[in-house]
Design an enzyme around this catalytic site. Sequence first.
Site, PDB file in Angstrom:
ATOM      1  N   CYS A   1       6.706 -39.254 -16.013  1.00 42.85           N
ATOM      2  CA  CYS A   1       5.591 -39.625 -16.235  1.00 42.85           C
ATOM      3  C   CYS A   1       4.377 -40.101 -15.216  1.00 42.85           C
ATOM      4  CB  CYS A   1       5.212 -41.038 -17.313  1.00 42.85           C
ATOM      5  SG  CYS A   1       5.646 -42.503 -16.661  1.00 42.85           S
TER       6      CYS A   1
ATOM      7  N   MET B   1      -5.407  -8.029   8.723  1.00 39.36           N
ATOM      8  CA  MET B   1      -4.470  -6.678   9.310  1.00 39.36           C
ATOM      9  C   MET B   1      -5.456  -5.417   9.942  1.00 39.36           C
ATOM     10  SD  MET B   1      -1.078  -7.165   9.050  1.00 39.36           S
ATOM     11  CE  MET B   1      -0.870  -6.766   7.645  1.00 39.36           C
TER      12      MET B   1
ATOM     13  N   SER C   1      12.192 -42.883 -17.476  1.00 41.78           N
ATOM     14  CA  SER C   1      10.650 -41.565 -17.378  1.00 41.78           C
ATOM     15  C   SER C   1      10.525 -42.478 -15.659  1.00 41.78           C
ATOM     16  CB  SER C   1       9.534 -42.033 -18.077  1.00 41.78           C
ATOM     17  OG  SER C   1       8.103 -41.690 -17.462  1.00 41.78           O
TER      18      SER C   1
ATOM     19  N   HIS D   1      -7.840 -43.756  -6.571  1.00 41.21           N
ATOM     20  CA  HIS D   1      -7.907 -44.479  -7.688  1.00 41.21           C
ATOM     21  C   HIS D   1      -8.561 -43.435  -8.787  1.00 41.21           C
ATOM     22  CE1 HIS D   1      -9.534 -47.065 -10.374  1.00 41.21           C
ATOM     23  NE2 HIS D   1      -7.957 -47.595 -10.740  1.00 41.21           N
TER      24      HIS D   1
ATOM     25  N   ARG E   1      -3.433  -1.269  -6.682  1.00 39.30           N
ATOM     26  CA  ARG E   1      -2.732  -2.562  -6.656  1.00 39.30           C
ATOM     27  C   ARG E   1      -2.973  -3.313  -7.800  1.00 39.30           C
ATOM     28  NH1 ARG E   1      -5.724  -5.217  -1.500  1.00 39.30           N
ATOM     29  NH2 ARG E   1      -7.164  -5.145  -2.509  1.00 39.30           N
TER      30      ARG E   1
ATOM     31  N   ARG F   1      -3.670   2.285   8.827  1.00 43.39           N
ATOM     32  CA  ARG F   1      -3.921   1.560   8.393  1.00 43.39           C
ATOM     33  C   ARG F   1      -2.456   0.295   7.987  1.00 43.39           C
ATOM     34  NH1 ARG F   1      -8.198   1.985   4.025  1.00 43.39           N
ATOM     35  NH2 ARG F   1      -8.476   4.898   3.896  1.00 43.39           N
TER      36      ARG F   1
ATOM     37  N   TYR G   1      11.935 -33.955 -20.779  1.00 40.31           N
ATOM     38  CA  TYR G   1      10.073 -33.637 -21.109  1.00 40.31           C
ATOM     39  C   TYR G   1       9.097 -33.668 -19.860  1.00 40.31           C
ATOM     40  CZ  TYR G   1       9.899 -38.471 -21.332  1.00 40.31           C
ATOM     41  OH  TYR G   1       9.538 -40.166 -21.829  1.00 40.31           O
TER      42      TYR G   1
ATOM     43  N   GLY H   1      -7.247  -7.610   4.145  1.00 41.30           N
ATOM     44  CA  GLY H   1      -8.556  -8.366   5.478  1.00 41.30           C
ATOM     45  C   GLY H   1      -8.019  -8.596   6.611  1.00 41.30           C
TER      46      GLY H   1
ATOM     47  N   LYS I   1       0.851  -1.085   0.025  1.00 43.63           N
ATOM     48  CA  LYS I   1      -0.516   0.265  -0.155  1.00 43.63           C
ATOM     49  C   LYS I   1       1.092   1.330  -0.183  1.00 43.63           C
ATOM     50  CE  LYS I   1      -3.330  -0.159   3.098  1.00 43.63           C
ATOM     51  NZ  LYS I   1      -4.897  -0.017   2.224  1.00 43.63           N
TER      52      LYS I   1
END
Lengths: 937, 937
Positions: free
Chosen positions: A890, A108, A822, A463, A341, A97, A910, A106, A27
């Site tokens: 994978c 503080m 992999s 699963h 902001r 503030r 990859y 919200g 702020k």
Amino acid sequence: MSTNPRKKWAYLFAEADPSRRDLLGGKGAGLAQMTSMGLPVPPGFTITTEACLAYYESGDQFPPGLWEQTVKALGAVEKALGKKLGDPHNPLLVSVRSGARFSMPGMMDTVLNLGLNSETVAGLGHLTGDPRFAYDSYRRFLHMFGKTVLGLKDEAFEETLEKAKARAKARTDADLSAEDLKALVQEYQVIIKTGTGQDFPSDPMKQLELAIKAVFASWNNKRAIDYRTFQGIPHNLGTAVNVQAMVFGNLGADSASGVAFTRDPATGEKALYGEYLANAQGEDVVAGIRTPRKISDLKKEMPQAYRELERMAQQLEREYRDAQDLEFTIEHSKLYMLQTRSAKRTAPAAVKMAVAMVAEGLITKEEALLRVEPAQIYQLLLPRFDETDKQRIIKRGALLARGLNASPGAASGAAIFDADRAQELGSRGESVILVRPETNPDDVHGMLHAKGILTARGGATSHAAVVARGLGKPCVSGCETLKVDTVARTFETDGRVIQEGEEISLDGSTGEVFQGHIATVEPKFSEEKDLVTILDWANQVKRLGVWANADYPTDAAKALEFGAEGIGLCRTEHMFFQTERLPIVHKMILAAAEATALEDEAARLEIEAASTEADSPIHHRLTEARKKVGKSSAVKDYHSALAELGKFQTQDFAGLFRVMAGRPVIIRLIDPPLHEFLPKYEDLLVEVTKLRITGESPKLLEEKERLLQEVDSMREMNPMLGLRGIRLSILFGAIADMQVRAILSAACQVLGEGIPVHPEIMIPLVGHVGEIKTVRERLEVVAQKVQAELKCSIPYKFGTMIELPRAALTADEIARYAEFFSFGTNDLTQTTYGISRDDAEGKFLLQYVRRGILPENPFQVLDRQGVGKLIRMAVELGRKTRPELHVGICGEHGGDPSSIQFCHEAGLDYVSCSPYRVPVARLAAAQAALEQRERDK
Amino acid sequence: MSTNPRKKWAYLFAEADPSRRDLLGGKGAGLAQMTSMGLPVPPGFTITTEACLAYYESGDQFPPGLWEQTVKALGAVEKALGKKLGDPHNPLLVSVRSGARFSMPGMMDTVLNLGLNSETVAGLGHLTGDPRFAYDSYRRFLHMFGKTVLGLKDEAFEETLEKAKARAKARTDADLSAEDLKALVQEYQVIIKTGTGQDFPSDPMKQLELAIKAVFASWNNKRAIDYRTFQGIPHNLGTAVNVQAMVFGNLGADSASGVAFTRDPATGEKALYGEYLANAQGEDVVAGIRTPRKISDLKKEMPQAYRELERMAQQLEREYRDAQDLEFTIEHSKLYMLQTRSAKRTAPAAVKMAVAMVAEGLITKEEALLRVEPAQIYQLLLPRFDETDKQRIIKRGALLARGLNASPGAASGAAIFDADRAQELGSRGESVILVRPETNPDDVHGMLHAKGILTARGGATSHAAVVARGLGKPCVSGCETLKVDTVARTFETDGRVIQEGEEISLDGSTGEVFQGHIATVEPKFSEEKDLVTILDWANQVKRLGVWANADYPTDAAKALEFGAEGIGLCRTEHMFFQTERLPIVHKMILAAAEATALEDEAARLEIEAASTEADSPIHHRLTEARKKVGKSSAVKDYHSALAELGKFQTQDFAGLFRVMAGRPVIIRLIDPPLHEFLPKYEDLLVEVTKLRITGESPKLLEEKERLLQEVDSMREMNPMLGLRGIRLSILFGAIADMQVRAILSAACQVLGEGIPVHPEIMIPLVGHVGEIKTVRERLEVVAQKVQAELKCSIPYKFGTMIELPRAALTADEIARYAEFFSFGTNDLTQTTYGISRDDAEGKFLLQYVRRGILPENPFQVLDRQGVGKLIRMAVELGRKTRPELHVGICGEHGGDPSSIQFCHEAGLDYVSCSPYRVPVARLAAAQAALEQRERDK
């Protein structure tokens, strides 16, 4: 931290360096920025985060110099405005503030209108010509100060206000007169005296001191700590405190307070967006007492202020090169800016804004890539409920239950309680939701044909959840209020019973379950132009390849559409579960042990006989063994079943190769324990027990008893660590032979159609080099043979999954027999942690995360310290043996942005993930590359 | 390998360097040694192992220069003896024998009497004046050459010999006349011609060439390869070939052949030991046609030769500084030495010899320590069957079956088919053998009271095997011919049925099972003076501490007797299985979840309430939650059960502390999943199904159904990786509290008796630092509290097991909360390899080892490449954080010599093993230290 009294603890907005967000908080930095740009910001100053930390270090005392600097900064503000804090005639009022480095909305504390007391309130009334306003401000101040600074409860103030309204027969606060408010102020002062044992501090300087301390203290209130823990914000940053001259949006019809976004945070559209309230202070906009008006109305009401706001919004967006979230106040038609902001935004808005800003020349493509959260875009591609229709049905009480939002997306369909029926109806094109207590591999064929999956048990990596995410289907799991009765074919929740066939709806993004149908909206990837654009940019930047896990041609096609560059994992066994194949699979499994024993014995004798003379007893034994093989019905069943399965698998693989058209396709050889394909031991045990007692159908009993015995001999204490993966290919070589034969045959077939192919054969669960050596040598022979038979030459590879710690630790040895690695990070996480996912998630893992014992669920976010260490080791060792080793991942982590970042850092080639996560992975891979560039600078 | 033609391939015995065993093979080196010492060795030469390898490399061709050198060396032999190979008048005969670096008895080939043909045989007859001898030698040569060099089968020769004997009405070979033998020689030549299609090579030089090639080839025959694989001998060493002039023990009554040991290989007694046959060649001694005579008889028969042999034996023992195994031949009263090698010996002999040789000044104590195989001495301490009695009963057909020799020792007792009854009878002092299909933790109380354990299923590391070895009780496992019927209380094998109560006997060292009783002999450690001496020397040399795994005071006392320096693992849960405690344990477990949920909720609210005002709703909820806790019968049951168990555990621990009298005692907190203490799910399922169908006893049904539901909710897919170890201490903190309280209370009590105590509390299955941090912080509070209450101060430690890969990988973090590490290599092997021991051993692991896929069973011999790498990593990381970290191992590997060597190298502080393996470990630790010294030189 130094508490040098000469240290600068407080900066006027006009003198602060807006780039020091760490020192000024978000702020304070914004206020300094706007001030430096000449925007109309009420003067004020920021007490730094360092001051806050020094305050804690000094045992909740102001550090030396802080108060003096505060007084001095206040003097400058007073001088600028020609007003003075506490001046009965010309009083200055200020707001106090908090403002931390990272936004904690919200969390503080804030105090407005500070500086009022029984004298200054009169001066304010006189000055504004509005005594009612003055007393309204005073009572607000007393309430806020009492609550925030003095730690009193809201309720006492609220109740007193309600009584005052009742007394005055006022409908709202606005109906209270100056006199009413004056009386209220006195009552509030009594509340404070009673609650604290002391008079309200009428000295404005005392008020200021207490308010600053209260803001400091609010950094460490429970709410703030919990929020930071949840958001991963460090606890040692401290908050800054902003002290700023008050301006008033509640000074009549020509005054207003509001919030505005430079672009629509929901859609991303470039237009001023927001709301305001005339004659109100900022907190009223949020409080919802009056309904705020759209910002576009301001254009008509106060055109001059609106134009200025619009101009400043654009100015700030250009300055910050990002959409802003603004707070403003209009006092007697004059616009003041109170905050700016970066704007929070939805997934579609983030994508649209990023692309638009590049088009506008505001940001570069690289910056645009960093403006979108990879996790967000997953949602963009899934069907979602039409919000209006969903609200309509909720109003009618259709919400049945809430479970875990295990796999996002939305679907409606008939509740069906078993996989067979789900497959039957689903394959007829009917919409079906599969409802189970929990799912297991037996249910996959039903899941394939269902629109969504609902389970009563199982966590976010159960699963059901994993398979559903893989299929891109919505799933609500662990819906614990559900009582699923698969026999009666109903479920019950909260007293309501749903019969099979009744339509229900699942929102996999929220975990909600509804009764009835909700209309859905299905996005088309190619039509999501902005997303396609961003992902094209991602491809220009990323180093990691993005492949997909896909078992079927339809999955592969989806993955390709999303930009997958290959198939990183095709789980062949999923094909075994299809209804028409399962009996063949059973036949194969029940014959496997006996057939293999006979054949292995014959093969052993053959080798031995080769080195002995023609009439040695070995030859006789060999002849006998061969006779046994020839006569064995197990051997016949085994091979005929394998031949049938081989045909199916050849078709399956050919389908995949056609779709992938020359891109690499990694096919994993059979992995799960064979008993997973058979009926459950417990079910058989109950059946057999019943048949034994009733004495009905002795023939059936005999058959079931035999099956029970078979299943008993195969079942395992810890199947995860049992006879599976490469161990199957060693013990039952013919199954692996069949699969390799099918892969190469399919490849030859598709190549014959003029389509290039690149199959890669992946051997799972290797732990020791001896295993892969044995299996690869055997399968190379098969591969060569098939090619010779079919007279074709396929550019295939053999590789392995690294999914056991030992494989990672000895990757140099294993790489001698593997052309690619992999990482199967699901199993690697299970074995490295010694945690069975199926057992742990519900029983203790989620609790671990909730209690902060683990930073996160290692099955969702890759554990860098442990599992990651093994991965780095394996990559290094593997490439030492084989520099050109191709390395990917994978496991499910392949679709998780944080894990993808790690894969980039660890030098993988990859990542492979479920088709619907391919776009996520592309973006995450690009971000990882950009972060790397940043570090390399 | 170079095939430089100038390379030396052949060495005369007189010119060879006896220390080049690698080049000359064992036999060649011995012959060179004896020759250099001037002992009567028939002249000859050795063709090197290098020549063998070069032969293989050249594609089974002699390398350049080999044949020339052979001819030249032969010339030197001929010259020395004044005879010539192939000289019809004065023929030299030679033997051609293999001789590898490591002894491979009987594995490779030998040809005697080479050089005979139809001409030289006459010359030999003339020269010896014994034509019968000459033809006997010739027919032996033809047979041996035909079989070994030409690859023909024994049978044809044997049958022809039998026919000849029948023809001549001869009872033995010796009854055949010269004429008979001459005819036989002709028949043998026909066999060779028929079998090979070629005439027998009458040229002695051709014979020699073929014989050398045959010896080379025998290195790679199947038997030899299998033997090397089994013994772990490398395959790339090659064999040497020894060509030596023949001497004849079969030249009449003044000739003989024999073998001798410098000390008795069975008892170790210092006296010439062995046997001989007069008028025989060496192979006759082994062939068993005539019964050989004791060497002591030679003293009377040929006193001169005997004295010489005795003198040379002593000379060779002094030279080699070890007991020797000798081959000799006496030709016309003249002694010739044909071989010397280190003598194989039994365990008692090895110990006795080593100690005696130190006393004699022959070797040092350090050398003595290296002369005994650690694995051998395990047997010295166990009861064993009286051999005479065992043979007696075998003759009567008492051998019932053979299984795996899972745990050595011997026992007789009544066959009992369940653990309860075994406990009942055993505790009354009756001898009991527990017979089960397989065992699990429910059976431990029965195993405790049995003399031995017999199972039909399970490998060498099955539950039965591991527990039995831990208890030092004999166990035969995996006895697959056994059909155990626990309902009928019988077992059947090979058609014989044994009823409950019938006496059987187990030999755990051989895996044999007998019907009836066999007398046993029980050694006393303190009376095994030589063993005690060796182990005292071991203590002077070893660096590793040797501790024991012991759950009960009796085990601890046994361990102490064997020299244990501490308890490395006390498994507290074994105490839970005792009959009188099990109902309490059940009560605790069934109440645990509900009680913990209620108490956790109250605790959570308490923390929250502490930071809110007195009349916030949190306080109300806290009051409600506390009320619920107060009223809950689960909470009451849970804590009353814990209190009762706590009393038992306090007694248990006090007992251990008293025995160990100040030595460290590591007590592990509860480890197995709680459901392991409850009845089996499957058993309950059958019971409930039965009760449901019959409709009998609805009350019992209800009760069983409730229990079934409980067990179902607790059972796990993979219990090994489930809710166990530290996870229990996190979820059910009160159980760990109880145990720590019991440990500290017991310590205070024993300290009060004036006995010092050093308890160390071990937290199992840690995977993440967050876990141990949470638990340790909680338990420290308990420990402090108990000490304060009891007003005593105990020097206790907290530490952890490292048994998951992740713990090893992050040992630096974990060491922050652990003062000691103990490697649980059983579980660490399971998780590193991803192999469940219970499932794998029978299903694939033993097959892996048999097929050479794994070098050995990693649950028996620590896997250095994989698990060992993690151990080294953990030691290094742990000591980085905490340099004084104390590190040991308590898995089964702690008693395995090869693994102990690894532990020494990896820098561990101690190993802990079952009491009966403590002596083994002491010796192995000493050997590891000596090998280290050798390397450091």
